[in-house]
Design an enzyme around this catalytic site. Structure first.
Site, PDB file in Angstrom:
ATOM      1  N   ARG A 173       9.025 -33.109  10.382  1.00 42.01           N
ATOM      2  CA  ARG A 173       8.009 -32.741  11.392  1.00 42.01           C
ATOM      3  C   ARG A 173       7.338 -31.415  11.026  1.00 42.01           C
ATOM      4  NH1 ARG A 173      12.860 -31.161  13.262  1.00 42.01           N
ATOM      5  NH2 ARG A 173      13.068 -29.259  14.507  1.00 42.01           N
ATOM      6  N   HIS A 174       8.087 -30.569  10.306  1.00 41.66           N
ATOM      7  CA  HIS A 174       7.519 -29.278   9.920  1.00 41.66           C
ATOM      8  C   HIS A 174       6.434 -29.455   8.857  1.00 41.66           C
ATOM      9  CE1 HIS A 174      10.484 -27.442  12.416  1.00 41.66           C
ATOM     10  NE2 HIS A 174      11.469 -27.987  11.722  1.00 41.66           N
TER      11      HIS A 174
ATOM     12  N   ARG B 194       3.223 -30.123  10.626  1.00 41.23           N
ATOM     13  CA  ARG B 194       2.643 -28.909  11.234  1.00 41.23           C
ATOM     14  C   ARG B 194       2.042 -27.972  10.186  1.00 41.23           C
ATOM     15  NH1 ARG B 194       7.970 -28.945  15.053  1.00 41.23           N
ATOM     16  NH2 ARG B 194       7.216 -30.604  16.411  1.00 41.23           N
TER      17      ARG B 194
ATOM     18  N   HIS C  35      10.844 -23.701   8.525  1.00 39.13           N
ATOM     19  CA  HIS C  35       9.881 -24.398   9.387  1.00 39.13           C
ATOM     20  C   HIS C  35       8.425 -24.254   8.941  1.00 39.13           C
ATOM     21  CE1 HIS C  35      12.707 -24.538  13.163  1.00 39.13           C
ATOM     22  NE2 HIS C  35      13.291 -24.998  12.059  1.00 39.13           N
ATOM     23  N   ASN C  36       8.059 -23.080   8.447  1.00 37.80           N
ATOM     24  CA  ASN C  36       6.639 -22.838   8.106  1.00 37.80           C
ATOM     25  C   ASN C  36       6.389 -22.884   6.604  1.00 37.80           C
ATOM     26  OD1 ASN C  36       7.261 -20.128  10.264  1.00 37.80           O
ATOM     27  ND2 ASN C  36       6.342 -22.032  10.959  1.00 37.80           N
TER      28      ASN C  36
ATOM     29  N   ARG D 232       7.305   1.340   7.448  1.00 37.43           N
ATOM     30  CA  ARG D 232       7.538   2.412   8.423  1.00 37.43           C
ATOM     31  C   ARG D 232       8.294   1.898   9.635  1.00 37.43           C
ATOM     32  NH1 ARG D 232       1.288   4.415   7.859  1.00 37.43           N
ATOM     33  NH2 ARG D 232       1.533   5.532   5.890  1.00 37.43           N
TER      34      ARG D 232
ATOM     35  N   GLY E 260      -1.293  -5.352   8.337  1.00 38.56           N
ATOM     36  CA  GLY E 260      -2.562  -5.409   7.602  1.00 38.56           C
ATOM     37  C   GLY E 260      -2.442  -6.208   6.314  1.00 38.56           C
TER      38      GLY E 260
ATOM     39  N   ASP F  83       0.873  -1.176   0.000  1.00 38.46           N
ATOM     40  CA  ASP F  83       0.000   0.000   0.000  1.00 38.46           C
ATOM     41  C   ASP F  83       0.915   1.232   0.000  1.00 38.46           C
ATOM     42  OD1 ASP F  83       0.906   0.327   2.596  1.00 38.46           O
ATOM     43  OD2 ASP F  83      -1.084   0.362   3.513  1.00 38.46           O
ATOM     44  N   HIS F  84       0.317   2.399   0.228  1.00 37.40           N
ATOM     45  CA  HIS F  84       1.123   3.631   0.236  1.00 37.40           C
ATOM     46  C   HIS F  84       2.185   3.623   1.327  1.00 37.40           C
ATOM     47  CE1 HIS F  84      -2.260   4.067   2.948  1.00 37.40           C
ATOM     48  NE2 HIS F  84      -1.594   4.996   3.604  1.00 37.40           N
TER      49      HIS F  84
ATOM     50  N   CYS G 293       3.386  -3.019   3.896  1.00 37.67           N
ATOM     51  CA  CYS G 293       2.501  -1.893   4.227  1.00 37.67           C
ATOM     52  C   CYS G 293       3.202  -1.108   5.330  1.00 37.67           C
ATOM     53  CB  CYS G 293       1.084  -2.349   4.578  1.00 37.67           C
ATOM     54  SG  CYS G 293       0.897  -3.281   6.108  1.00 37.67           S
ATOM     55  N   GLY G 294       2.519  -0.227   6.013  1.00 40.60           N
ATOM     56  CA  GLY G 294       3.198   0.586   7.023  1.00 40.60           C
ATOM     57  C   GLY G 294       3.881  -0.272   8.069  1.00 40.60           C
ATOM     58  N   THR G 295       3.118  -1.213   8.618  1.00 45.38           N
ATOM     59  CA  THR G 295       3.661  -2.114   9.633  1.00 45.38           C
ATOM     60  C   THR G 295       3.947  -3.508   9.092  1.00 45.38           C
ATOM     61  OG1 THR G 295       1.424  -2.820  10.191  1.00 45.38           O
ATOM     62  CG2 THR G 295       2.349  -0.983  11.481  1.00 45.38           C
ATOM     63  N   GLY G 296       3.365  -3.840   7.964  1.00 41.65           N
ATOM     64  CA  GLY G 296       3.397  -5.221   7.445  1.00 41.65           C
ATOM     65  C   GLY G 296       2.252  -6.058   7.980  1.00 41.65           C
TER      66      GLY G 296
HETATM   67  C1  RB5 Z   1      -1.854   2.830   6.450  1.00 42.32           C
HETATM   68  O1  RB5 Z   1      -1.893   4.068   7.089  1.00 42.32           O
HETATM   69  C2  RB5 Z   1      -1.487   1.727   7.453  1.00 42.32           C
HETATM   70  O2  RB5 Z   1      -2.557   1.495   8.294  1.00 42.32           O
HETATM   71  C3  RB5 Z   1      -1.101   0.476   6.707  1.00 42.32           C
HETATM   72  O3  RB5 Z   1      -0.027   0.734   5.867  1.00 42.32           O
HETATM   73  C4  RB5 Z   1      -0.670  -0.695   7.549  1.00 42.32           C
HETATM   74  O4  RB5 Z   1       0.315  -0.322   8.462  1.00 42.32           O
HETATM   75  C5  RB5 Z   1      -1.743  -1.471   8.166  1.00 42.32           C
HETATM   76  O5  RB5 Z   1      -1.535  -2.530   8.780  1.00 42.32           O
END
Ligand code: RB5
Length: 150
Positions: free
Chosen positions: A132-133, A136, A98-99, A109, A70, A8-9, A65-68
Site C-alpha cells: 500500500r505504501h 502512496r 513507508h515513504n 542546531r 531549508g 550549509d554552514h 542545515c541549521g534546522t534541516g
Molecule cells: C542559516 O542561518 C539557516 O537559515 C539554515 O541553516 C537553515 O536552518 C534554514 O532552513
C-alpha cells in the site's frame, strides 16, 4: 552503498561528524559540501546532493542545515527526491519503510551528534515495505509529474 552528504554552514559540524561516523562503518560517502563553517546557501548544497541521488550516482543522501528545513525543501524540488526532515529515530525508520525516503535532513542546531547518529542508523537499517505504501509513494510521483487525478 554510496551515500551523499551535504550541508550549509549551520549543518557543517554535524555533517562532518556524520560523514566520519559513516566512513568508519565502511560506507562509501561522497561529500557535496560545504567545506567550511563560513556562511553559505543551503539550496546550493542540497541541490548538488539531491542531483547525485536522483541521477543514481548515490543510493541515498543525508542533508544538514541549521534546522534541516531549508535544505530538505531545496532537495525536494529535484524530481525523484523524497527527503524527510527527521528529529528522531522512529521517524527516520518509518520514513524509509513507508515513504521510501531516499534522503533525510537533520537540524545541526537542533539535534546533538549522538541522536543524529541514531537517526541516520535507523534510516539506513530500514527497508521500504512496498504494498500500500508503493501506491502512496506513486501518488507523490504523480503529483510531481502533474498527472495526479485524486
Ligand atoms: C542559516 O542561518 C539557516 O537559515 C539554515 O541553516 C537553515 O536552518 C534554514 O532552513
Amino acid at each position: 552503498m554510496k551515500i551523499a552528504v551535504a550541508s550549509d554552514h549551520g549543518g557543517f559540524a554535524l555533517k562532518q561528524e556524520l560523514a566520519a561516523f559513516l566512513r568508519a562503518k565502511n560506507l562509501d560517502i561522497i561529500d557535496y559540501g560545504c567545506n567550511s563553517p563560513e556562511s553559505c546557501d543551503y539550496a546550493v548544497y542540497g541541490y548538488k546532493a539531491a542531483q547525485a541521488v536522483a541521477q543514481g550516482i548515490c543510493d541515498g543522501g543525508i542533508l544538514v542545515c541549521g534546522t534541516g528545513a531549508g535544505i530538505s525543501l531545496a532537495a525536494n524540488k529535484v524530481t525523484g527526491i523524497r527527503c524527510t526532515l527527521c528529529g528522531d529515530p522512529a521517524t527516520a525508520h518509518l520514513t524509509k519503510q513507508h515513504n521510501n525516503a531516499n534522503m533525510i535532513a537533520l537540524g545541526g542546531r537542533i539535534v546533538g551528534g549522538e541522536l543524529a547518529k541514531m537517526i541516520v542508523e535507523a534510516w539506513l537499517s530500514a527497508e521500504f515495505e512496498g504494498g500500500r505504501h508503493q501506491r502512496r509513494v506513486g501518488q507523490i510521483s504523480q503529483i510531481e509529474a502533474g498527472i495526479f487525478q485524486p
